[in-house]
Design a protein around this motif. Structure first.
Motif, PDB file in Angstrom:
ATOM      1  N   LEU A 182      82.574  23.886  13.810  1.00  0.00           N
ATOM      2  CA  LEU A 182      82.067  22.434  13.584  1.00  0.00           C
ATOM      3  C   LEU A 182      81.125  23.291  11.902  1.00  0.00           C
ATOM      4  O   LEU A 182      81.083  23.062  10.912  1.00  0.00           O
ATOM      5  N   TRP A 183      80.924  24.813  12.224  1.00  0.00           N
ATOM      6  CA  TRP A 183      80.054  25.071  11.091  1.00  0.00           C
ATOM      7  C   TRP A 183      81.171  25.957  10.841  1.00  0.00           C
ATOM      8  O   TRP A 183      80.781  27.001   9.526  1.00  0.00           O
ATOM      9  N   SER A 184      82.535  25.719  10.942  1.00  0.00           N
ATOM     10  CA  SER A 184      83.914  26.969   9.990  1.00  0.00           C
ATOM     11  C   SER A 184      83.799  26.655   8.453  1.00  0.00           C
ATOM     12  O   SER A 184      84.236  27.584   8.001  1.00  0.00           O
ATOM     13  N   ARG A 185      83.221  25.888   8.033  1.00  0.00           N
ATOM     14  CA  ARG A 185      83.301  25.332   6.406  1.00  0.00           C
ATOM     15  C   ARG A 185      81.440  25.603   6.154  1.00  0.00           C
ATOM     16  O   ARG A 185      81.800  25.578   4.643  1.00  0.00           O
ATOM     17  N   LEU A 186      81.128  26.066   6.287  1.00  0.00           N
ATOM     18  CA  LEU A 186      79.685  25.338   6.015  1.00  0.00           C
ATOM     19  C   LEU A 186      79.199  27.743   6.590  1.00  0.00           C
ATOM     20  O   LEU A 186      78.628  27.660   5.055  1.00  0.00           O
ATOM     21  N   ILE A 187      79.583  28.347   7.249  1.00  0.00           N
ATOM     22  CA  ILE A 187      78.797  29.127   7.305  1.00  0.00           C
ATOM     23  C   ILE A 187      78.991  30.028   7.130  1.00  0.00           C
ATOM     24  O   ILE A 187      78.572  31.067   5.826  1.00  0.00           O
ATOM     25  N   PRO A 188      80.210  30.547   6.320  1.00  0.00           N
ATOM     26  CA  PRO A 188      81.482  31.299   4.849  1.00  0.00           C
ATOM     27  C   PRO A 188      80.140  30.919   3.716  1.00  0.00           C
ATOM     28  O   PRO A 188      80.579  32.040   2.314  1.00  0.00           O
ATOM     29  N   LEU A 189      80.106  29.911   3.271  1.00  0.00           N
ATOM     30  CA  LEU A 189      78.915  28.985   1.710  1.00  0.00           C
ATOM     31  C   LEU A 189      77.822  30.328   1.983  1.00  0.00           C
ATOM     32  O   LEU A 189      77.504  30.157   0.728  1.00  0.00           O
ATOM     33  N   ARG A 221      80.597  17.879   3.529  1.00  0.00           N
ATOM     34  CA  ARG A 221      80.018  17.969   2.687  1.00  0.00           C
ATOM     35  C   ARG A 221      79.023  19.388   2.709  1.00  0.00           C
ATOM     36  O   ARG A 221      77.610  18.989   2.974  1.00  0.00           O
ATOM     37  N   ALA A 222      79.851  19.928   3.109  1.00  0.00           N
ATOM     38  CA  ALA A 222      79.446  21.030   3.410  1.00  0.00           C
ATOM     39  C   ALA A 222      78.630  22.203   2.487  1.00  0.00           C
ATOM     40  O   ALA A 222      77.330  22.829   2.934  1.00  0.00           O
ATOM     41  N   LYS A 223      78.553  21.574   1.263  1.00  0.00           N
ATOM     42  CA  LYS A 223      77.570  22.724   0.247  1.00  0.00           C
ATOM     43  C   LYS A 223      76.604  22.014  -0.279  1.00  0.00           C
ATOM     44  O   LYS A 223      75.309  22.276  -0.122  1.00  0.00           O
ATOM     45  N   GLU A 224      76.554  20.382   0.157  1.00  0.00           N
ATOM     46  CA  GLU A 224      75.190  19.659   0.423  1.00  0.00           C
ATOM     47  C   GLU A 224      74.134  20.422   1.659  1.00  0.00           C
ATOM     48  O   GLU A 224      73.247  20.427   1.449  1.00  0.00           O
ATOM     49  N   VAL A 225      74.998  20.375   1.862  1.00  0.00           N
ATOM     50  CA  VAL A 225      74.080  20.898   3.703  1.00  0.00           C
ATOM     51  C   VAL A 225      74.034  22.483   3.615  1.00  0.00           C
ATOM     52  O   VAL A 225      72.304  22.678   4.032  1.00  0.00           O
ATOM     53  N   LYS A 226      74.799  23.274   2.930  1.00  0.00           N
ATOM     54  CA  LYS A 226      74.022  24.385   2.919  1.00  0.00           C
ATOM     55  C   LYS A 226      72.800  24.657   1.553  1.00  0.00           C
ATOM     56  O   LYS A 226      71.766  25.130   1.877  1.00  0.00           O
ATOM     57  N   GLU A 227      72.814  23.703   0.621  1.00  0.00           N
ATOM     58  CA  GLU A 227      71.767  23.360  -0.454  1.00  0.00           C
ATOM     59  C   GLU A 227      70.680  23.171   0.432  1.00  0.00           C
ATOM     60  O   GLU A 227      69.514  23.995   0.036  1.00  0.00           O
ATOM     61  N   PHE A 277      73.068  33.221  11.594  1.00  0.00           N
ATOM     62  CA  PHE A 277      73.656  31.985  12.124  1.00  0.00           C
ATOM     63  C   PHE A 277      74.103  32.081  13.774  1.00  0.00           C
ATOM     64  O   PHE A 277      74.357  32.647  14.248  1.00  0.00           O
ATOM     65  N   ILE A 278      73.505  31.408  15.070  1.00  0.00           N
ATOM     66  CA  ILE A 278      73.607  31.480  15.871  1.00  0.00           C
ATOM     67  C   ILE A 278      74.069  30.437  17.088  1.00  0.00           C
ATOM     68  O   ILE A 278      72.862  29.187  16.286  1.00  0.00           O
ATOM     69  N   HIS A 279      75.372  30.098  17.229  1.00  0.00           N
ATOM     70  CA  HIS A 279      75.393  28.548  17.562  1.00  0.00           C
ATOM     71  C   HIS A 279      75.307  28.763  19.171  1.00  0.00           C
ATOM     72  O   HIS A 279      75.341  29.519  19.573  1.00  0.00           O
ATOM     73  N   LEU A 280      74.636  27.592  19.515  1.00  0.00           N
ATOM     74  CA  LEU A 280      73.831  27.257  21.048  1.00  0.00           C
ATOM     75  C   LEU A 280      74.798  26.227  20.986  1.00  0.00           C
ATOM     76  O   LEU A 280      74.346  24.971  20.820  1.00  0.00           O
ATOM     77  N   ALA A 281      75.655  26.487  21.883  1.00  0.00           N
ATOM     78  CA  ALA A 281      76.312  24.945  23.325  1.00  0.00           C
ATOM     79  C   ALA A 281      75.245  24.108  23.683  1.00  0.00           C
ATOM     80  O   ALA A 281      74.669  24.466  24.261  1.00  0.00           O
ATOM     81  N   ILE A 282      75.759  22.316  23.728  1.00  0.00           N
ATOM     82  CA  ILE A 282      75.043  22.269  24.560  1.00  0.00           C
ATOM     83  C   ILE A 282      74.924  22.288  25.811  1.00  0.00           C
ATOM     84  O   ILE A 282      76.346  22.992  26.256  1.00  0.00           O
TER      85      ILE A 282
END
Length: 230
Positions: free
Chosen positions: A17-24, A218-224, A31-36
């Motif tokens: 889910l974070w694969s397009r966000l974290i690289p930005l 919308r990874a860029k908006e989430v990053k901002e 960032f630490i992923h927590l599985a549910i």
């Protein structure tokens, strides 16, 4: 000093889910992923997360179901939270129709076996202009398969009994922000609008979009928003 953020995914999502966000981000963020956790109630889910995290005070980012879990965690363990960002999330209860639909989905799966998401369902979650993005569609389909049957039952059972957290959040001292798309069909804009009018202590950011999958589309908006909030 790095800004450390713990990330809770949504229903049947994993770290992809974070694969397009974290690289930005640059290396000033961790960032630490927590599985549910595979538990059948929100109380048990947040208890496991609380035991797992060793840091005294944390930043939490939750997407969709993960956003609800982050809010629930904050209410149960307020002293352990620095800031929370809930993305594409409504902290509301489920109506009777939705509760019944989920019960039927569980029974259907028990009877006919666990199957992946339909392509039609995935297309309903993404922006119209991205419905030809095969990499995106396959990533969402793959997450569902990879998470698997045990998580499906666990997450559906936990979410059937889901309370409206809005009043508790309004009365809390949590540093909390919401980010959501105005035309996300899984987030009630009406609910969020009414909630935001009462919640003077909470920050709300609405973006012009139709997608539910904000971290992927919308990874860029989430990053901002992450940079601004944390």
């Amino acid at each position: 000093m790095k800004t450390k953020i713990y990330m809770i995914p949504g229903f049947m999502n994993d770290e992809k889910l974070w694969s397009r966000l974290i690289p930005l981000f640059d290396d000033t963020y961790e960032f630490i992923h927590l599985a549910i956790p595979l538990e059948d109630s929100f109380d048990k889910i947040v208890e496991v997360i609380n035991e797992k995290i060793k840091d005294e005070k944390i930043n939490l980012l939750g997407f969709s179901l993960g956003g609800y879990i982050a809010c629930y965690f904050g209410l149960k363990y307020p002293n352990r939270v620095n800031k929370i960002l809930a993305v594409a999330c409504t902290p509301a209860n489920l109506d009777e129709v939705e509760c019944q639909r989920r019960k039927e989905a569980i029974e259907f799966t028990k009877k006919f076996g666990f199957k992946g998401l339909s392509r039609k369902k995935v297309l309903s979650l993404v922006e119209p202009q991205n419905q030809g993005d095969e990499e995106l569609i396959n990533l969402i389909l793959q997450m569902y398969v990879d998470i698997g049957e045990e998580a499906f039952y666990s997450q559906f059972n936990a979410t059937i009994i889901r309370e409206n957290l809005s009043l508790k959040l309004i009365n809390s001292n949590l540093n909390l922000a919401f980010l959501y798309a105005n035309k996300d069909r899984l987030v009630s804009s009406k609910f969020m609008e009414e909630f935001s009018l009462k919640a003077k202590n909470i920050e709300f950011t609405q973006i012009e979009a139709q997608t539910h999958m904000l971290p992927l589309e919308r990874a860029k908006e989430v990053k901002e928003k992450i940079i601004q909030w944390f």
